[in-house]
Structures are given as C-alpha cells and as structure tokens.
Design a protein around this motif. Structure first.
Motif, short mmCIF file in Angstrom:
data_model
loop_
_atom_site.label_atom_id
_atom_site.label_comp_id
_atom_site.label_asym_id
_atom_site.label_seq_id
_atom_site.Cartn_x
_atom_site.Cartn_y
_atom_site.Cartn_z
N LEU A 87 -2.08 -3.25 -12.37
CA LEU A 87 -2.24 -2.17 -11.40
C LEU A 87 -3.32 -2.58 -10.41
CD1 LEU A 87 -2.27 0.90 -13.84
CD2 LEU A 87 -0.31 -0.08 -12.61
N THR A 88 -3.06 -2.32 -9.13
CA THR A 88 -3.96 -2.80 -8.08
C THR A 88 -4.15 -1.73 -7.00
OG1 THR A 88 -3.15 -5.05 -8.41
CG2 THR A 88 -4.37 -4.64 -6.40
N MET A 89 -5.37 -1.68 -6.48
CA MET A 89 -5.68 -0.96 -5.25
C MET A 89 -6.23 -1.98 -4.27
SD MET A 89 -7.46 2.51 -6.74
CE MET A 89 -7.74 3.15 -5.08
N ARG A 90 -5.62 -2.04 -3.08
CA ARG A 90 -6.01 -3.06 -2.11
C ARG A 90 -5.97 -2.48 -0.70
NH1 ARG A 90 -3.31 -7.08 1.08
NH2 ARG A 90 -4.46 -9.06 1.18
N GLU A 91 -7.05 -2.67 0.04
CA GLU A 91 -7.08 -2.30 1.44
C GLU A 91 -7.29 -3.55 2.27
OE1 GLU A 91 -9.26 0.70 4.64
OE2 GLU A 91 -9.82 0.76 2.53
N ALA A 92 -6.49 -3.68 3.33
CA ALA A 92 -6.60 -4.83 4.22
C ALA A 92 -6.32 -4.36 5.64
CB ALA A 92 -5.63 -5.93 3.80
N GLY A 93 -7.23 -3.58 6.18
CA GLY A 93 -7.05 -3.04 7.51
C GLY A 93 -5.80 -2.18 7.59
N ALA A 94 -5.01 -2.37 8.64
CA ALA A 94 -3.78 -1.59 8.81
C ALA A 94 -2.62 -2.15 8.01
CB ALA A 94 -3.40 -1.55 10.29
N THR A 95 -2.79 -3.32 7.38
CA THR A 95 -1.67 -3.96 6.69
C THR A 95 -1.58 -3.59 5.21
OG1 THR A 95 -2.94 -5.97 6.14
CG2 THR A 95 -1.83 -5.90 8.28
N ASP A 96 -2.57 -2.89 4.68
CA ASP A 96 -2.52 -2.41 3.30
C ASP A 96 -3.43 -1.19 3.21
OD1 ASP A 96 -1.70 -2.35 0.66
OD2 ASP A 96 -2.03 -4.49 0.36
N ASP A 97 -2.93 -0.12 2.60
CA ASP A 97 -3.59 1.19 2.73
C ASP A 97 -4.45 1.59 1.55
OD1 ASP A 97 -1.64 1.67 0.84
OD2 ASP A 97 -0.40 2.90 2.16
N GLY A 98 -4.60 0.74 0.54
CA GLY A 98 -5.47 1.06 -0.58
C GLY A 98 -4.85 1.93 -1.64
N ASP A 99 -3.56 2.26 -1.53
CA ASP A 99 -2.90 3.07 -2.55
C ASP A 99 -2.74 2.28 -3.85
OD1 ASP A 99 -2.71 5.17 -0.84
OD2 ASP A 99 -0.59 4.89 -0.37
N LEU A 100 -2.72 3.00 -4.97
CA LEU A 100 -2.48 2.38 -6.26
C LEU A 100 -1.03 1.93 -6.35
CD1 LEU A 100 -3.68 1.78 -9.13
CD2 LEU A 100 -2.75 3.99 -9.82
N ARG A 101 -0.81 0.69 -6.79
CA ARG A 101 0.55 0.20 -6.94
C ARG A 101 0.65 -0.72 -8.15
NH1 ARG A 101 -0.58 -3.47 -2.77
NH2 ARG A 101 -1.59 -1.67 -1.86
N VAL A 102 1.88 -0.93 -8.59
CA VAL A 102 2.17 -1.87 -9.67
C VAL A 102 2.45 -3.23 -9.04
CG1 VAL A 102 3.65 -2.45 -11.61
CG2 VAL A 102 3.08 -0.05 -11.16
#
Length: 401
Positions: A87-102
């Motif tokens: 399970l990962t939370m990742r933010e990368a500016g406008a290209t990744d929003d930080g939501d929890l995902r598998v």
C-alpha cells in the motif's frame, strides 16, 4: 475481460485479508507476527528546484510536493503459497495526488521447485517485468537515483508502468553457466495516472481510457552472482478509448510496443549499466483525430562508483527521442504548432548518495536537460512557455524499516 478483472481484484483482496489474518489482526488478543510473515515500510521526502519548467510541483519556485509513504508485506502460509501486498501514498506535483493505492497485491503459487529449477504463477496486481529497475522503483533506497532515467522509466506515468492486473508465469534456473530468469504476463494496464491522457492526445479530452488485454515478457541472464547481467523485455500494451459527452473523438485504440535491451556490469566498487529501448506508439480510430504511428529509440548509459562504505557517486547520460523520422521535432512543430523540443530530451545527471545507517539515506542530484519530452503537460500547461535548455536539482531524505 470484465469477469477476469473482477476475479483478479478478488484475488488481490483475498491476499490482503489472508495476510492480515496471518499477522494476527483477525485473531483476538492483538497482533502476533508469525515467522513466515515479513512486513516492511518506507518513507521519503523530496525537494525539487528548476531554473525553468516545472517538474513534480512548482519547481521553479522550489517544490516540496514530492513524498512517498508505503508499507508492504510478504506472507508464506505454506511452502508453495506466497501472498504479497504493498500500500502506498505518493504525491508528485500534479502527476500524483497522494491518494492511498495498492501498488501490488497478488497470490504466488509455486508449481514446481528443485535445487536448480523453479516455476510458478502470480495472480492479481503484479509488478511489471520491465527492464532492470521497474521491480525496485517503488522504494527510494532501491532506485539508482532519485529519478530513474526518463527515457525508459517515465515518472509522470509511474502507476501505469509499475504494475498491472493480470496473471504472470515465471521460470528460474540456476546452473554453472549462470542464472536464467523468465517471466511472462497477460494483463490489463492501469490508466489512472493524471497525465496519461494528455500525453496521448496532447490535451485533456471528455472520454475515458481503459486498459485492454496486453502482454509483457522479460528474459534475464545473470553470471557470477550478478556481476554480469543481460536482459531483454518485449511487450504490447493496449488501451481502449471510450468517448464522453459532446466528444469530438470516436472510440479508438492506443498501442504501445516497447523492446528493451539491458546490460549491466558490477565490480566491487563500480558498476556500468545501459538500457536501449525501441518503442512504437500507435493510434487507431478516433474519428477526425488522425491515426498515427511513430517509433523512437531511447537509451541511457550510467556509471556508479563507491569510494567508501555508505557513499555512492553517479554519472548518467539519458536520451529520449519520440520519433526516429523526426528527431529534432521540426515536422511535429509544423503540423501541431507545439515546440519542436517537446519531442526529445537529453539529460546529463550527476548524483551522490549517503547511507547514514542501514535505514536512513540522503541523496542529491543535478540534471542538465536539453528538451522537454518527459515533462508533464499538467504542470506546464502552456508548452510555448517552456524552455528547451533547463537545469534541475533534487534532494531526497528516505527511511525504511
């Protein structure tokens, strides 16, 4: 494919439930980790500064919009059965929003195993067998740099490239001549990356992109415990487009066919890696939107040197060309009205890594780039405002347990 997709989703969910039960969450009396369960976590915070153009946030003003948090587990309930989940939370500016995902969640069953040969099947959301670095790109400490070479591993389409939902078969053989590893999968790609649609159509459109039946295979040969590594990856990734309301586009298909050759040599203190990709992109249908097909050749050459324990230096040249028949992008600029330098990117990178402890790492790198082919259109919405020549500095602090 709807039934297959549902079954795969259930398999990934079943893996997660079984691991939680194995960890003791399903039992009264609290958590009691058994010996056959491994749980690890990681976190990283990055800073990005560029003199022109934005990458992972408003980097022209300095961006902290780059972090990664994750936890993964591997449970072996029997000798032949393994279950894996991240399970990962990742933010990368406008290209990744930080939501929890598998990131991945699959069931792995060993079909046969001897001292020299083993083989099995994985079902669920499986990491794509792509090149040398895709298997380890999800954790900062296991990447060769803060940003992977963008000619092969796009960071703005990280979820699309990292894993997919399907079934994979693998075969491994150890011999005096070396180790042989083969993996082949049939899957549906993930298309939820925010920048994926604009990258295909050069703008946002009303419809939706949905993964279609695709395949990927990789062969890797390793000699002398990884001193020499050779790899070959081939794939056809297919995506369908479903028009939306008042959509000028008709239903169409996007096909992506990469062929990647990977070579690596590892000595005691230094290593050399190169990967060369020939990638064909094809658009079919879409009504008035012109069909297109173009092939680009991309590569990187990377050297690492470890002057002392805990320290590593990196030097890399990375080149991305979208269309071999229009390498400088002039024809693209004449027909599309967009900058010619958006069709290529040539990147010199120098970097340093310091492992303070086994669990804490600091890293810094500087990029000098000619071209904007791997920039996000979401973060750079006016292509004419971008600069062809630009510099980027990145810093990252990472921990893992």
């Amino acid at each position: 494919m709807t039934a297959i997709r549902t079954f795969i989703s259930l398999a990934a969910g079943f893996a997660a439930v079984l691991m939680l039960c194995g960890a003791g969450v399903c039992r009264a009396g609290g958590i009691d980790l058994p010996d056959n369960l491994r749980v690890h976590g990681f976190a990283a915070q990055g800073f990005v500064q560029s003199d022109h153009n934005n990458f992972f946030g408003d980097s022209e003003d300095g961006s902290w919009d780059f972090y990664e948090l994750g936890i993964n587990a591997l449970w072996r309930p029997t000798g032949k059965l393994k279950l894996a989940l991240q399970l990962t939370m990742r933010e990368a500016g406008a290209t990744d929003d930080g939501d929890l995902r598998v990131d991945y969640g699959f069931v792995d069953y060993t079909l046969f195993s001897t001292d020299a040969v083993s083989g099995g099947v994985r079902l669920g959301r499986v990491v794509n067998p792509l090149g040398f670095y895709n298997d380890t790109r999800d954790i900062a400490a296991t990447r060769p740099s803060i940003f992977l070479p963008q000619s092969i591993y796009f960071d703005i389409h990280r979820n699309f490239a990292l894993s997919s939902d399907g079934v994979h078969f693998y075969y491994e053989r150890g011999a005096d001549s070396g180790d042989y590893l083969f993996q082949f999968g049939v899957f549906e790609p993930r298309t939820q990356d925010p920048d994926f649609e604009p990258a295909i159509f050069l703008e946002e459109v009303p419809g939706n992109l949905e993964g279609a039946t695709s395949w990927m295979g990789r062969f890797v040969y390793e000699y002398d415990f990884g001193r020499v590594r050779l790899g070959l990856t081939a794939s056809e990734v297919n995506v369908d487009y479903e028009p939306g309301g008042f959509d000028p586009l008709a239903a169409g298909e996007f096909h992506f066919r990469p062929l990647i050759l990977s070579v690596q040599y590892n000595a005691e203190r230094w290593g050399l890696t190169t990967e060369v990709a020939r990638r064909t992109s094809q658009l079919d249908g879409f009504g008035d939107f012109a069909d297109a097909e173009f092939t680009g050749t991309n590569y990187f050459i990377q050297g690492t040197y470890r002057p002392r324990p805990g320290w590593e230096l990196l030097l890399r040249y990375d080149e991305l060309i979208w269309d071999n028949d229009d390498k400088n992008g002039r024809r693209f600029e004449a027909t599309r009205g967009l900058p010619h330098y958006s069709r290529f990117a040539k990147d010199w990178t120098i970097g340093v890594r310091w492992d303070i402890t086994r669990h804490v790492m600091l890293r810094a790198e500087w990029h000098q780039v000619d071209g904007t082919a791997w920039l996000s259109t979401l973060e750079n919405p006016v292509p004419r405002d971008t600069r062809r020549h630009w510099d980027l500095f990145a810093f990252s602090a990472a921990v893992r347990f």
